[in-house]
Write a protein that holds these residues in place. Structure first.
Motif, mmCIF file in Angstrom:
data_model
loop_
_atom_site.group_PDB
_atom_site.id
_atom_site.type_symbol
_atom_site.label_atom_id
_atom_site.label_comp_id
_atom_site.label_asym_id
_atom_site.label_seq_id
_atom_site.Cartn_x
_atom_site.Cartn_y
_atom_site.Cartn_z
ATOM 1 N N GLY A 109 0.810 -1.219 0.000
ATOM 2 C CA GLY A 109 0.000 0.000 0.000
ATOM 3 C C GLY A 109 0.839 1.262 0.000
ATOM 4 O O GLY A 109 0.383 2.315 -0.472
ATOM 5 N N ASN A 110 2.075 1.193 0.494
ATOM 6 C CA ASN A 110 2.951 2.368 0.518
ATOM 7 C C ASN A 110 3.334 2.840 -0.882
ATOM 8 O O ASN A 110 3.743 3.986 -1.061
ATOM 9 C CB ASN A 110 4.228 2.056 1.299
ATOM 10 C CG ASN A 110 3.960 1.798 2.763
ATOM 11 O OD1 ASN A 110 2.877 2.073 3.271
ATOM 12 N ND2 ASN A 110 4.943 1.253 3.459
ATOM 13 N N SER A 160 -0.617 1.431 10.560
ATOM 14 C CA SER A 160 0.295 2.029 9.586
ATOM 15 C C SER A 160 0.207 3.548 9.591
ATOM 16 O O SER A 160 1.176 4.236 9.249
ATOM 17 C CB SER A 160 -0.018 1.493 8.182
ATOM 18 O OG SER A 160 -1.261 1.989 7.714
ATOM 19 N N ILE A 161 -0.935 4.094 9.993
ATOM 20 C CA ILE A 161 -1.118 5.543 10.034
ATOM 21 C C ILE A 161 -0.590 6.131 11.342
ATOM 22 O O ILE A 161 0.119 7.144 11.346
ATOM 23 C CB ILE A 161 -2.612 5.904 9.873
ATOM 24 C CG1 ILE A 161 -3.086 5.598 8.452
ATOM 25 C CG2 ILE A 161 -2.864 7.373 10.218
ATOM 26 C CD1 ILE A 161 -4.589 5.713 8.282
ATOM 27 N N PHE A 170 1.453 5.009 13.795
ATOM 28 C CA PHE A 170 2.734 4.694 14.391
ATOM 29 C C PHE A 170 3.845 4.703 13.347
ATOM 30 O O PHE A 170 3.576 4.616 12.144
ATOM 31 C CB PHE A 170 2.673 3.334 15.091
ATOM 32 C CG PHE A 170 1.659 3.270 16.196
ATOM 33 C CD1 PHE A 170 1.895 3.862 17.424
ATOM 34 C CD2 PHE A 170 0.422 2.636 15.995
ATOM 35 C CE1 PHE A 170 0.961 3.821 18.434
ATOM 36 C CE2 PHE A 170 -0.521 2.590 17.009
ATOM 37 C CZ PHE A 170 -0.246 3.187 18.230
ATOM 38 N N PRO A 171 5.102 4.783 13.789
ATOM 39 C CA PRO A 171 6.228 4.803 12.850
ATOM 40 C C PRO A 171 6.285 3.550 11.988
ATOM 41 O O PRO A 171 6.017 2.450 12.455
ATOM 42 C CB PRO A 171 7.452 4.877 13.775
ATOM 43 C CG PRO A 171 6.944 5.429 15.058
ATOM 44 C CD PRO A 171 5.531 4.937 15.193
ATOM 45 N N ALA A 172 6.669 3.739 10.725
ATOM 46 C CA ALA A 172 6.725 2.607 9.799
ATOM 47 C C ALA A 172 7.718 1.548 10.256
ATOM 48 O O ALA A 172 7.504 0.352 10.038
ATOM 49 C CB ALA A 172 7.101 3.109 8.403
ATOM 50 N N ARG A 173 8.797 1.970 10.930
ATOM 51 C CA ARG A 173 9.811 1.001 11.336
ATOM 52 C C ARG A 173 9.330 0.077 12.448
ATOM 53 O O ARG A 173 9.953 -0.950 12.724
ATOM 54 C CB ARG A 173 11.071 1.721 11.797
ATOM 55 C CG ARG A 173 10.896 2.553 13.061
ATOM 56 C CD ARG A 173 12.153 3.340 13.364
ATOM 57 N NE ARG A 173 12.443 4.227 12.241
ATOM 58 C CZ ARG A 173 13.600 4.862 12.095
ATOM 59 N NH1 ARG A 173 14.555 4.687 12.976
ATOM 60 N NH2 ARG A 173 13.797 5.657 11.074
ATOM 61 N N HIS A 174 8.226 0.423 13.105
ATOM 62 C CA HIS A 174 7.674 -0.421 14.166
ATOM 63 C C HIS A 174 6.399 -1.139 13.730
ATOM 64 O O HIS A 174 5.763 -1.802 14.550
ATOM 65 C CB HIS A 174 7.360 0.417 15.407
ATOM 66 C CG HIS A 174 8.552 1.067 16.035
ATOM 67 N ND1 HIS A 174 9.736 0.400 16.230
ATOM 68 C CD2 HIS A 174 8.748 2.331 16.503
ATOM 69 C CE1 HIS A 174 10.613 1.214 16.799
ATOM 70 N NE2 HIS A 174 10.038 2.386 16.968
ATOM 71 N N PHE A 175 6.025 -1.012 12.452
ATOM 72 C CA PHE A 175 4.740 -1.563 12.019
ATOM 73 C C PHE A 175 4.640 -3.068 12.277
ATOM 74 O O PHE A 175 3.656 -3.556 12.838
ATOM 75 C CB PHE A 175 4.498 -1.290 10.531
ATOM 76 C CG PHE A 175 3.282 -1.997 9.995
ATOM 77 C CD1 PHE A 175 2.019 -1.469 10.193
ATOM 78 C CD2 PHE A 175 3.388 -3.214 9.324
ATOM 79 C CE1 PHE A 175 0.889 -2.128 9.722
ATOM 80 C CE2 PHE A 175 2.276 -3.875 8.853
ATOM 81 C CZ PHE A 175 1.019 -3.324 9.055
ATOM 82 N N GLY A 176 5.655 -3.814 11.853
ATOM 83 C CA GLY A 176 5.596 -5.267 11.992
ATOM 84 C C GLY A 176 5.448 -5.711 13.431
ATOM 85 O O GLY A 176 4.630 -6.576 13.753
#
Length: 514
Positions: A160-161, A426-427, A429-435
């Motif tokens: 989606g990014n 995904s909106i 929080f930071p992308a690097r912590h998404f998983g």
């Protein structure tokens, strides 16, 4: 540029096929059970019970026996084995989401996909190699298919990014496809009834892993897809003068620029963004987990997931009670429910369209794209909560024809729920912590769903099979999920007021946080 756009579209389309045709196959386990029973798996669990004048067919429906017969076959032990297989697989699906999220953030897309493909292929091969004599192979096989599927989904959510204007729509679409992929085992059941053996079907599934591998190296990034995308971003097979990026370096540079802008504004009193704190340090995973956004989202997901699991778990007994144990009528409604579950892929994008409705419109003065996304998500969260409330009310009304409408609400709400959860994380929080955050919230919600077992026991025991009071309690509990959209709405309104005040003094640079 045209080649890059084509690659984006091929990644989107192939990811859709992967999620729809493979990732969530474990949720169609009931169809696979039919085939396994026909082949005689765990048949030692069926015993002859003397002194009765009825028998039980493979669907569990009692039928009269010949007057000359004085026994029936009891396959309850066989059913318990199959139930245990699914219970273990579903639990590992949630647990693996926690660890796979960490692996995704730490090692990137290629590693997580190679692991997922290996585990998924091992599962399909174990089914292909199994026989009724070694029925126990089905235990690790189904668990591997479940774990491999969630790894494939996690690697695809980031697609989606690539499409900023439709980011939430694609995330929800992939989650809906994941739910609808339960049709895979249903198709295998149909093929089995037309003469295609179980082994042949699963050998073909194993060979399909070649397609997954090709997609991994040609149409997926080695690390993660950043958001927002840097100029001329590409990945996979490199061609011409295409530009590539070190995602970690790009995100660090973006954080440093954002922090410098915050410090230069001087008088900005807005709380720090998820990507950066005013001290210049990246927002930690621990800070995200301890935030009110995470707690409200976890409460929202956990309560609604419990409602769905309890509904599915008591569906057969509810239909039997409302249909006065009429087998044909129960079968009719059961088939209707199964068909509606396949429509998740059609319902899920509606939620994404709601969340992306503001894309393409100019931002308010001083408003960031992240803040606009968060403001837009509040309507989606509210509608999902309202759907679950209506679904709970309809499920508690003992009118059989009304359950058709309940089935529609259930699949609509489920599609909004899981896709909306992934999109919100995904909106917010930071992308690097998404998983890590996605895996953690799925795991904790699954742990909360264990409450369904006390509810089962309460219905079967003190309540004598009537779930009315449990349904009423769940309706009241469901009211708590409205805390999430209300909190997000109030937060956005407060930020909007602060922005208007700040703009009259100094331009507002910092994006939102709690």
């Amino acid at each position: 540029m045209q080649g890059t756009k084509l690659r984006y579209r091929l990644t989107l389309a192939s990811g859709m096929v992967e999620c729809l045709c493979f990732a969530g196959a474990v949720f169609g386990f009931a169809s696979l059970v039919f085939v396994l029973k026909e082949d005689g798996y765990f048949s030692e669990g069926c015993v002859s019970v003397p002194g009765t004048n009825t028998t039980q067919n493979s669907t569990g429906i009692k039928e009269p026996m010949s007057p000359l017969c004085h026994s029936r076959t009891d396959c309850s032990s066989q059913d318990e084995r199959f139930s245990l297989i699914y219970t273990i697989a579903a639990f590992l699906n949630s647990v693996s989401a926690l660890f796979s999220g960490y692996l995704f953030d730490r090692f990137g897309t290629t590693v997580i996909r190679l692991l997922g493909i290996s585990v998924y292929t091992a599962g399909t091969l174990l089914v292909a190699l199994s026989t009724p004599a070694v029925s126990e192979l089905i235990f690790p096989a189904v668990s591997c298919i479940s774990v491999g599927g969630i790894l494939l989904l996690l690697s695809n959510i980031q697609v989606g990014n690539l499409f900023a204007a439709h980011r939430s729509t694609i995330i929800t679409l992939y989650n809906g496809a994941y739910d609808s992929s339960s049709a895979l085992f249903f198709i295998i059941k149909i093929l089995y009834e037309h003469g295609v053996s179980l082994r042949s079907s699963f050998i073909v599934l194993s060979l399909c892993s070649i397609i997954h591998l090709v997609r991994t190296f040609l149409l997926m990034p080695r690390s993660r897809i950043p958001y927002p995308l840097p100029p001329h971003y590409t990945y996979g097979l490199k061609c011409g003068n295409a530009n590539t990026y070190n995602v970690e370096r790009f995100e660090t540079m973006r954080d440093d620029e954002l922090t410098a802008s915050q410090e230069s504004s001087g008088k900005d009193t807005t709380p720090p963004a998820p990507e950066a704190q005013t001290s210049g340090e990246v927002m930690s995973f621990r800070s995200c987990v301890l935030s009110w956004f995470f707690f409200c989202n976890l409460l929202w997901l956990s309560i609604m997931e419990l409602r769905h699991h309890l509904f599915i778990g008591t569906l057969n007994s509810m239909l039997n009670r409302l249909a006065n144990n009429e087998p044909n009528l129960v079968s009719q409604y059961t088939n209707a429910f199964a068909l509606t579950q396949l429509c998740g892929v059609l319902c899920a994008p509606w939620n994404g369209l709601i969340m992306d409705r503001h894309k393409g419109k100019p931002l308010a003065p001083g408003e960031t794209q992240q803040q606009a996304d968060l403001r837009s998500s509040s309507l989606s969260l509210f509608l999902t909560s309202l759907q679950c409330l209506l679904f709970s009310v309809c499920a508690s009304i003992p009118v059989l024809p009304l359950q058709y409408f309940t089935f529609v609400l259930q699949v609509l709400n489920r599609s909004f729920l899981y896709g909306g959860n992934a999109a919100f994380i995904s909106i917010a929080f930071p992308a690097r912590h998404f998983g890590k955050l996605y895996g953690l919230v799925i795991f904790m919600a699954a742990a909360f769903s264990v409450l369904q077992y006390p509810c089962f026991a309460l219905v079967k025991g003190p309540l004598g099979g009537d779930p009315f009071f449990v349904d009423i309690a769940l309706i009241l509990l469901n009211l708590l999920v409205f805390i999430h959209p209300v909190y997000v709405f109030i937060h956005c309104r407060k930020f909007s007021c602060n922005r208007r005040k700040t703009l009259s003094v100094v331009p507002l640079v910092a994006p939102y946080w709690l």
